[in-house]
Design a protein around this motif. Sequence first.
Motif, PDB file in Angstrom:
ATOM      1  N   ARG A  71       2.003  51.586  20.936  1.00 56.35           N
ATOM      2  CA  ARG A  71       1.829  50.222  20.392  1.00 56.35           C
ATOM      3  C   ARG A  71       2.332  50.169  18.943  1.00 56.35           C
ATOM      4  O   ARG A  71       2.884  49.168  18.490  1.00 56.35           O
ATOM      5  CB  ARG A  71       0.350  49.851  20.473  1.00 56.35           C
ATOM      6  N   GLU A  72       2.158  51.288  18.236  1.00 55.51           N
ATOM      7  CA  GLU A  72       2.620  51.374  16.842  1.00 55.51           C
ATOM      8  C   GLU A  72       4.138  51.203  16.753  1.00 55.51           C
ATOM      9  O   GLU A  72       4.653  50.551  15.837  1.00 55.51           O
ATOM     10  CB  GLU A  72       2.182  52.726  16.240  1.00 55.51           C
ATOM     11  N   PHE A  95       4.862  47.628  16.896  1.00 51.24           N
ATOM     12  CA  PHE A  95       4.587  46.984  15.603  1.00 51.24           C
ATOM     13  C   PHE A  95       5.764  47.206  14.648  1.00 51.24           C
ATOM     14  O   PHE A  95       6.188  46.284  13.947  1.00 51.24           O
ATOM     15  CB  PHE A  95       3.297  47.534  14.978  1.00 51.24           C
ATOM     16  N   LYS A  97       8.164  44.488  12.852  1.00 52.62           N
ATOM     17  CA  LYS A  97       8.316  44.473  11.381  1.00 52.62           C
ATOM     18  C   LYS A  97       9.781  44.570  10.965  1.00 52.62           C
ATOM     19  O   LYS A  97      10.221  43.870  10.051  1.00 52.62           O
ATOM     20  CB  LYS A  97       7.523  45.637  10.762  1.00 52.62           C
ATOM     21  N   LYS A 145      -0.337  40.972  10.909  1.00 48.59           N
ATOM     22  CA  LYS A 145      -1.414  41.576  10.099  1.00 48.59           C
ATOM     23  C   LYS A 145      -2.755  41.434  10.813  1.00 48.59           C
ATOM     24  O   LYS A 145      -3.555  42.370  10.847  1.00 48.59           O
ATOM     25  CB  LYS A 145      -1.489  40.874   8.731  1.00 48.59           C
ATOM     26  N   GLN A 151      -2.966  43.847  13.682  1.00 55.55           N
ATOM     27  CA  GLN A 151      -3.145  45.237  13.229  1.00 55.55           C
ATOM     28  C   GLN A 151      -4.558  45.495  12.730  1.00 55.55           C
ATOM     29  O   GLN A 151      -5.034  46.625  12.758  1.00 55.55           O
ATOM     30  CB  GLN A 151      -2.120  45.573  12.141  1.00 55.55           C
ATOM     31  N   SER A 152      -5.221  44.425  12.285  1.00 54.97           N
ATOM     32  CA  SER A 152      -6.601  44.620  11.818  1.00 54.97           C
ATOM     33  C   SER A 152      -7.609  44.400  12.940  1.00 54.97           C
ATOM     34  O   SER A 152      -8.815  44.353  12.717  1.00 54.97           O
ATOM     35  CB  SER A 152      -6.902  43.686  10.641  1.00 54.97           C
TER      36      SER A 152
END
Length: 276
Positions: free
Chosen positions: A206-207, A210, A214, A248, A251-252
């Motif tokens: 998943r990273e 992301f 980005k 954001k 991600q949080s």
Amino acid sequence: MSKVSNLQKESLVMLKETSRTFFIPISFLEPTLKKTVGSAYLCMRAIDEIEDHPELEDQIKINLLSSIQHMLATEFDEARYLELVTPYEQLLPPVTMRLADWISVCPDEIRGKVMESTAIMAGGMSKWVEKDWVIKTKEDLDEYTYYVAGLVGTMLSDIWHWYDGTETDADHAIAFGRGLQAVNMLRNYDEDFERGVTFVPEGWTREDMFNYAKDNLAKADLYVKPIKNKRILMFCKVPLALAHSTLKALQSGKEKMSRQEVEGIVEQLKQEEHLS
């Protein structure tokens, strides 16, 4: 009131019904651009509803999308189009059934470009339905996101250039669409997974997704830099700012932004650009 004026009003109503998020930035555009971008969005949304449809069989999707591609790329005829989609009118939404109306709202001088971009998108979607949306590599992901979103960026660039000569970078235009799409993919990650669809290349975490989002949003930030027309700039900056903030939030650990947060971002941009 003329039929064209009626259709223009109806297209804005349809926009609001199909995408509240998109309706916010479009409301900042001048009337000619509002009409043009609105019609272009609805054309692409019309075919997107076919690709995404949960009840249509894949072979039907392939036939519809490839037939629409051919019609848009050659000579679009409303009667032939209705003949094609009417057998599925119980399943297809009004935005799809009324594709001919959205084409007719588009100004003559730019209509060909909008139809060409929509035709390429339909062909690409048909190809990916046939592949069962199996994305194995980053190249696959780039190709898929180009067809379903990068093309929106290039079409918008064509419209800006036609309208007032605005020049933008082609790669950045693709990244603009692709970045917004990547954020949507992350937002719908679990929901897609549940229905057996994953847009994540093999071996990716998943990273990695992301980071993909980005990287594209960083290029999308460059896309807006040369735009001088304040209203076009505002149109581009709103979804971009919302995409950055959504990323954001995801991600949080939040699922999405609140309506209040969305309104706050839009208000802040309006003040920065001195727009009422």
